[in-house]
Design a protein around this motif. Structure first.
Motif, PDB file in Angstrom:
ATOM      1  N   ARG A  30      -6.391   1.849  -6.311  1.00 60.59           N
ATOM      2  CA  ARG A  30      -5.758   0.539  -6.127  1.00 60.59           C
ATOM      3  C   ARG A  30      -4.509   0.352  -6.991  1.00 60.59           C
ATOM      4  O   ARG A  30      -4.068  -0.753  -7.205  1.00 60.59           O
ATOM      5  N   GLU A  62       0.829  -1.207   0.000  1.00 61.27           N
ATOM      6  CA  GLU A  62       0.000   0.000   0.000  1.00 61.27           C
ATOM      7  C   GLU A  62       0.863   1.257   0.000  1.00 61.27           C
ATOM      8  O   GLU A  62       0.538   2.242  -0.665  1.00 61.27           O
ATOM      9  N   LYS A 103      -5.616   1.526  -1.433  1.00 61.56           N
ATOM     10  CA  LYS A 103      -5.733   0.096  -1.127  1.00 61.56           C
ATOM     11  C   LYS A 103      -4.896  -0.707  -2.097  1.00 61.56           C
ATOM     12  O   LYS A 103      -4.696  -0.310  -3.244  1.00 61.56           O
TER      13      LYS A 103
END
Length: 79
Positions: A78, A3, A50
Motif C-alpha cells: 500500500r 495506484e 493497492k
C-alpha cells in the motif's frame, strides 16, 4: 497518490534490491496480483498493489492464499 504511482515506486524499490520485476497485465488467472518479483535466489514474490484505502477483493484474497499455499511469497503493498 494513485495506484499507478504506488506501483511505480514499488517496482523501483524491488529492482534496487535486485529483483526481476514483471507487471502482469493479462493472465489466465483472474485476480492474480499486479507484480511478480523474482530475486536472484528465486524466492518469487507476488505483489498486489493497492492505495492505502484500497480494498482487496475476495477473488484477490483467494489468489493470494492460493499462491501462498504453493509456497510463494505474497504481499498487499500500500505504498
Amino acid at each position: 497518490m494513485t495506484e499507478q504511482q504506488i506501483q511505480s515506486r514499488r517496482i523501483k524499490e524491488l529492482e534496487s534490491k535486485g529483483y526481476y520485476v514483471i507487471k502482469l497485465v493479462k493472465t489466465n488467472k483472474n485476480g492474480i496480483p499486479d507484480l511478480i518479483a523474482i530475486p536472484p535466489n528465486s524466492n518469487v514474490l507476488f505483489s498486489e498493489i493497492k492505495r492505502p484505502e484500497g480494498k482487496v477483493s475476495k477473488l484477490q484474497e483467494y489468489r493470494l492464499k492460493e499462491l501462498d499455499d504453493y509456497g510463494f511469497n505474497t504481499e498487499v503493498y500500500r505504498g
